[in-house]
Design a protein around this motif. Sequence first.
Motif, PDB file in Angstrom:
ATOM      1  N   GLY A 193      67.114  36.376  -9.968  1.00  0.00           N
ATOM      2  CA  GLY A 193      65.749  36.329 -10.487  1.00  0.00           C
ATOM      3  C   GLY A 193      65.106  34.984 -10.247  1.00  0.00           C
ATOM      4  O   GLY A 193      65.570  34.199  -9.415  1.00  0.00           O
ATOM      5  N   LYS A 194      64.034  34.728 -10.991  1.00  0.00           N
ATOM      6  CA  LYS A 194      63.270  33.495 -10.806  1.00  0.00           C
ATOM      7  C   LYS A 194      63.436  32.571 -11.998  1.00  0.00           C
ATOM      8  O   LYS A 194      63.338  32.997 -13.143  1.00  0.00           O
ATOM      9  CB  LYS A 194      61.784  33.829 -10.676  1.00  0.00           C
ATOM     10  CG  LYS A 194      61.382  34.261  -9.287  1.00  0.00           C
ATOM     11  CD  LYS A 194      59.888  34.085  -9.074  1.00  0.00           C
ATOM     12  CE  LYS A 194      59.047  35.132  -9.691  1.00  0.00           C
ATOM     13  NZ  LYS A 194      58.774  36.351  -9.032  1.00  0.00           N
ATOM     14  N   GLY A 195      63.662  31.301 -11.741  1.00  0.00           N
ATOM     15  CA  GLY A 195      63.664  30.300 -12.799  1.00  0.00           C
ATOM     16  C   GLY A 195      62.318  29.616 -12.817  1.00  0.00           C
ATOM     17  O   GLY A 195      61.306  30.223 -12.489  1.00  0.00           O
ATOM     18  N   LEU A 196      62.306  28.353 -13.193  1.00  0.00           N
ATOM     19  CA  LEU A 196      61.038  27.632 -13.234  1.00  0.00           C
ATOM     20  C   LEU A 196      60.611  27.208 -11.828  1.00  0.00           C
ATOM     21  O   LEU A 196      59.474  27.384 -11.439  1.00  0.00           O
ATOM     22  CB  LEU A 196      61.183  26.393 -14.130  1.00  0.00           C
ATOM     23  CG  LEU A 196      60.002  25.425 -14.152  1.00  0.00           C
ATOM     24  CD1 LEU A 196      58.735  26.102 -14.618  1.00  0.00           C
ATOM     25  CD2 LEU A 196      60.300  24.244 -15.055  1.00  0.00           C
ATOM     26  N   TRP A 197      61.520  26.641 -11.046  1.00  0.00           N
ATOM     27  CA  TRP A 197      61.158  26.084  -9.742  1.00  0.00           C
ATOM     28  C   TRP A 197      61.593  26.964  -8.582  1.00  0.00           C
ATOM     29  O   TRP A 197      61.015  26.910  -7.512  1.00  0.00           O
ATOM     30  CB  TRP A 197      61.802  24.707  -9.553  1.00  0.00           C
ATOM     31  CG  TRP A 197      61.476  23.730 -10.614  1.00  0.00           C
ATOM     32  CD1 TRP A 197      62.347  23.153 -11.491  1.00  0.00           C
ATOM     33  CD2 TRP A 197      60.191  23.180 -10.933  1.00  0.00           C
ATOM     34  NE1 TRP A 197      61.687  22.302 -12.323  1.00  0.00           N
ATOM     35  CE2 TRP A 197      60.368  22.285 -12.004  1.00  0.00           C
ATOM     36  CE3 TRP A 197      58.905  23.354 -10.404  1.00  0.00           C
ATOM     37  CZ2 TRP A 197      59.318  21.576 -12.561  1.00  0.00           C
ATOM     38  CZ3 TRP A 197      57.855  22.640 -10.971  1.00  0.00           C
ATOM     39  CH2 TRP A 197      58.067  21.760 -12.031  1.00  0.00           C
ATOM     40  N   ASP A 198      62.665  27.688  -8.763  1.00  0.00           N
ATOM     41  CA  ASP A 198      63.268  28.342  -7.604  1.00  0.00           C
ATOM     42  C   ASP A 198      64.136  29.501  -8.102  1.00  0.00           C
ATOM     43  O   ASP A 198      64.082  29.856  -9.276  1.00  0.00           O
ATOM     44  CB  ASP A 198      64.125  27.300  -6.852  1.00  0.00           C
ATOM     45  CG  ASP A 198      64.221  27.617  -5.371  1.00  0.00           C
ATOM     46  OD1 ASP A 198      64.216  28.804  -5.029  1.00  0.00           O
ATOM     47  OD2 ASP A 198      64.327  26.673  -4.561  1.00  0.00           O
ATOM     48  N   ALA A 199      64.928  30.039  -7.191  1.00  0.00           N
ATOM     49  CA  ALA A 199      65.741  31.199  -7.544  1.00  0.00           C
ATOM     50  C   ALA A 199      66.844  30.825  -8.536  1.00  0.00           C
ATOM     51  O   ALA A 199      67.371  29.713  -8.527  1.00  0.00           O
ATOM     52  CB  ALA A 199      66.366  31.787  -6.297  1.00  0.00           C
ATOM     53  N   ILE A 200      67.188  31.786  -9.404  1.00  0.00           N
ATOM     54  CA  ILE A 200      68.396  31.688 -10.209  1.00  0.00           C
ATOM     55  C   ILE A 200      69.181  32.970  -9.987  1.00  0.00           C
ATOM     56  O   ILE A 200      68.595  33.991  -9.639  1.00  0.00           O
ATOM     57  CB  ILE A 200      68.103  31.500 -11.719  1.00  0.00           C
ATOM     58  CG1 ILE A 200      67.121  32.560 -12.220  1.00  0.00           C
ATOM     59  CG2 ILE A 200      67.571  30.132 -12.014  1.00  0.00           C
ATOM     60  CD1 ILE A 200      66.868  32.512 -13.709  1.00  0.00           C
ATOM     61  N   TRP A 201      70.492  32.903 -10.101  1.00  0.00           N
ATOM     62  CA  TRP A 201      71.273  34.103  -9.892  1.00  0.00           C
ATOM     63  C   TRP A 201      72.552  34.011 -10.715  1.00  0.00           C
ATOM     64  O   TRP A 201      72.806  32.982 -11.363  1.00  0.00           O
ATOM     65  CB  TRP A 201      71.604  34.280  -8.405  1.00  0.00           C
ATOM     66  CG  TRP A 201      72.377  33.161  -7.812  1.00  0.00           C
ATOM     67  CD1 TRP A 201      73.725  33.046  -7.749  1.00  0.00           C
ATOM     68  CD2 TRP A 201      71.840  31.970  -7.212  1.00  0.00           C
ATOM     69  NE1 TRP A 201      74.074  31.865  -7.133  1.00  0.00           N
ATOM     70  CE2 TRP A 201      72.944  31.197  -6.796  1.00  0.00           C
ATOM     71  CE3 TRP A 201      70.557  31.496  -6.991  1.00  0.00           C
ATOM     72  CZ2 TRP A 201      72.782  29.958  -6.164  1.00  0.00           C
ATOM     73  CZ3 TRP A 201      70.409  30.264  -6.355  1.00  0.00           C
ATOM     74  CH2 TRP A 201      71.512  29.520  -5.954  1.00  0.00           C
ATOM     75  N   GLY A 202      73.307  35.061 -10.702  1.00  0.00           N
ATOM     76  CA  GLY A 202      74.521  35.021 -11.489  1.00  0.00           C
ATOM     77  C   GLY A 202      75.369  36.251 -11.274  1.00  0.00           C
ATOM     78  O   GLY A 202      75.015  37.154 -10.499  1.00  0.00           O
ATOM     79  N   TYR A 203      76.530  36.272 -11.921  1.00  0.00           N
ATOM     80  CA  TYR A 203      77.425  37.423 -11.893  1.00  0.00           C
ATOM     81  C   TYR A 203      77.820  37.724 -13.328  1.00  0.00           C
ATOM     82  O   TYR A 203      78.169  36.808 -14.077  1.00  0.00           O
ATOM     83  CB  TYR A 203      78.675  37.123 -11.056  1.00  0.00           C
ATOM     84  CG  TYR A 203      78.371  36.949  -9.592  1.00  0.00           C
ATOM     85  CD1 TYR A 203      78.380  38.038  -8.729  1.00  0.00           C
ATOM     86  CD2 TYR A 203      78.049  35.697  -9.081  1.00  0.00           C
ATOM     87  CE1 TYR A 203      78.077  37.886  -7.393  1.00  0.00           C
ATOM     88  CE2 TYR A 203      77.742  35.530  -7.740  1.00  0.00           C
ATOM     89  CZ  TYR A 203      77.755  36.636  -6.902  1.00  0.00           C
ATOM     90  OH  TYR A 203      77.438  36.487  -5.576  1.00  0.00           O
ATOM     91  N   ILE A 204      77.731  38.993 -13.708  1.00  0.00           N
ATOM     92  CA  ILE A 204      78.060  39.379 -15.076  1.00  0.00           C
ATOM     93  C   ILE A 204      79.224  40.363 -15.026  1.00  0.00           C
ATOM     94  O   ILE A 204      79.176  41.360 -14.298  1.00  0.00           O
ATOM     95  CB  ILE A 204      76.870  40.055 -15.774  1.00  0.00           C
ATOM     96  CG1 ILE A 204      75.605  39.202 -15.670  1.00  0.00           C
ATOM     97  CG2 ILE A 204      77.203  40.370 -17.231  1.00  0.00           C
ATOM     98  CD1 ILE A 204      75.577  38.002 -16.570  1.00  0.00           C
ATOM     99  N   ALA A 205      80.264  40.049 -15.785  1.00  0.00           N
ATOM    100  CA  ALA A 205      81.400  40.980 -15.885  1.00  0.00           C
ATOM    101  C   ALA A 205      81.212  41.842 -17.125  1.00  0.00           C
ATOM    102  O   ALA A 205      80.974  41.339 -18.219  1.00  0.00           O
ATOM    103  CB  ALA A 205      82.705  40.199 -15.981  1.00  0.00           C
ATOM    104  N   LEU A 206      81.288  43.178 -16.942  1.00  0.00           N
ATOM    105  CA  LEU A 206      81.060  44.112 -18.050  1.00  0.00           C
ATOM    106  C   LEU A 206      82.274  45.007 -18.209  1.00  0.00           C
ATOM    107  O   LEU A 206      82.954  45.316 -17.231  1.00  0.00           O
ATOM    108  CB  LEU A 206      79.851  45.005 -17.728  1.00  0.00           C
ATOM    109  CG  LEU A 206      78.534  44.299 -17.428  1.00  0.00           C
ATOM    110  CD1 LEU A 206      77.554  45.279 -16.790  1.00  0.00           C
ATOM    111  CD2 LEU A 206      77.953  43.724 -18.701  1.00  0.00           C
ATOM    112  N   ASP A 207      82.521  45.438 -19.459  1.00  0.00           N
ATOM    113  CA  ASP A 207      83.532  46.483 -19.616  1.00  0.00           C
ATOM    114  C   ASP A 207      82.821  47.844 -19.536  1.00  0.00           C
ATOM    115  O   ASP A 207      81.604  47.901 -19.305  1.00  0.00           O
ATOM    116  CB  ASP A 207      84.325  46.300 -20.912  1.00  0.00           C
ATOM    117  CG  ASP A 207      83.526  46.626 -22.151  1.00  0.00           C
ATOM    118  OD1 ASP A 207      82.362  47.031 -22.008  1.00  0.00           O
ATOM    119  OD2 ASP A 207      84.059  46.462 -23.263  1.00  0.00           O
ATOM    120  N   LYS A 208      83.534  48.923 -19.780  1.00  0.00           N
ATOM    121  CA  LYS A 208      82.911  50.225 -19.511  1.00  0.00           C
ATOM    122  C   LYS A 208      81.816  50.585 -20.510  1.00  0.00           C
ATOM    123  O   LYS A 208      81.003  51.466 -20.262  1.00  0.00           O
ATOM    124  CB  LYS A 208      83.970  51.335 -19.425  1.00  0.00           C
ATOM    125  CG  LYS A 208      84.738  51.607 -20.706  1.00  0.00           C
ATOM    126  CD  LYS A 208      85.731  52.719 -20.422  1.00  0.00           C
ATOM    127  CE  LYS A 208      86.402  53.307 -21.638  1.00  0.00           C
ATOM    128  NZ  LYS A 208      86.850  52.409 -22.690  1.00  0.00           N
TER     129      LYS A 208
END
Lengths: 265, 214
Positions: A151-166
């Motif tokens: 997604g977008k932060g204040l100045w530039d792109a932000i991103w991430g990885y989310i680990a989820l259970d079922k």
Amino acid sequence: MAVNTDKNSYTILFAIAMVVVVGSLLAFTASSLRPNIEENERMEKQQNILYAMGINGNEGTSDITFISTAEVAEAFSTKVSEQIVLEYKDGQIIQEMTREEYMEANNKQEPYLIDVKKQQTRTKEGKSRFLPLFKGATKDGDTVYVAPIRGKGLWDAIWGYIALDKNMVVKGAFFDHAGETPGLGANIKQRYFMDDFEGEHLLSESGAFKGINVAKGNNDPRNDRKEDHAVDALAGATITGDGISDMIRNDLKLYLPYFKNLKTN
Amino acid sequence: MGLLSKKDAKLITDPLTDNNPITIQVLGICSALAITAELKASLVMGIAVLFVLGVGNVVISLMRNIIPSKIRIIVQLIVVASLVIIVDQVLKAYAFELSKTLSVFIGLIITNCIIMGRFEAFALGNGPWRSFLDGIGNALGYAVILIIVGFFRELLGSGSLFGFPVLGDAIEKTGVYSIGYENNGFMLMPPMALIIVGLIIWVQRSRNKDLIED
């Protein structure tokens, strides 16, 4: 030899020469270093995915520590048991592919190298979009599914990885950014922020998708309340925090049909 | 300093005190506001500018007799931008971790007015060695202010230094927090950097009246 540097012809020649020299210098540097840079970026993605799964070098309250570059390739191939690619269109998952099926159809591209940004533009153009999902086990042996978000932060792109259970409960999170302000928005890459997401629920009691808000005035610094769909915001990083809430909501919501299906089976 | 003549030594020491780029020339304020919320970022930025300004001043100084005056600003901009980009690429290839830390500073370095200011005011009129010393001196003067500001903002805003909680744990209420002390979140906001820089300027000018303009 004195040159008249004020003449127009000299100025133009100088400008042309400068552009040629600097241009070729930059092009040469970029192309000769590209293989190394690509390899580094590839390993970084693997490290990030493993980090979200809890396979990392963190000790106690240390800074974020990735698994070492020497071990990452082997860890990635053993700890990530399945790389699933979902084809998504208009609120539905129209196809579920294994790693091999996806690579067969897409020039041998590994699913973990899928560019989330490109996939997001495909949705805007009304096309179907690929959603990668990495199935693996945490250190404790729990099965988790890691999804990339962007997604977008204040100045530039932000991103991430989310680990989820079922049940779409967060088991681990990793965030990174391209150019958020050091000391403020850049703190999304700090452990005290990422660790807050652990245990947070993405779904409401009734199973509707609610997401997680990075909220001001949440007043829960130890993050004791896991089912309030909120974590404490960072001081001085309102827009970056809103960007985090948005990308969690926008990107993870698309996986909802898959997880619903997972639960009924 | 035995290595340097008195005149050359002044190139290094002047920007640290009576001709400081931030407090006297009022250059480089933008990055001083932006990144001083923590001490580590201040230090990293100081080192990065030290490198770019030292090398950039030498390059501009070597080219000073052949740069057409009409387009000198653009030439300076190209030199600093390509220098920064090349360094960034090399770091990405051979020191990836470090490049991740520095990535946010790249844009800030290119647009840092101290760099353009020193190219324009010094390197265009002086030899490479003196330009190098001038670059180092000004970058150090810049770094010193950044570190002072970063020290106070991180200490009072987050209760830590270099990320290490020196005042105790704000959440568990240990250390000074146990007697009711609270971090001042306002210190993390950019305006507070301006106020600290203002205080430094005040102290400096009250110690040396020559610096006060009419």
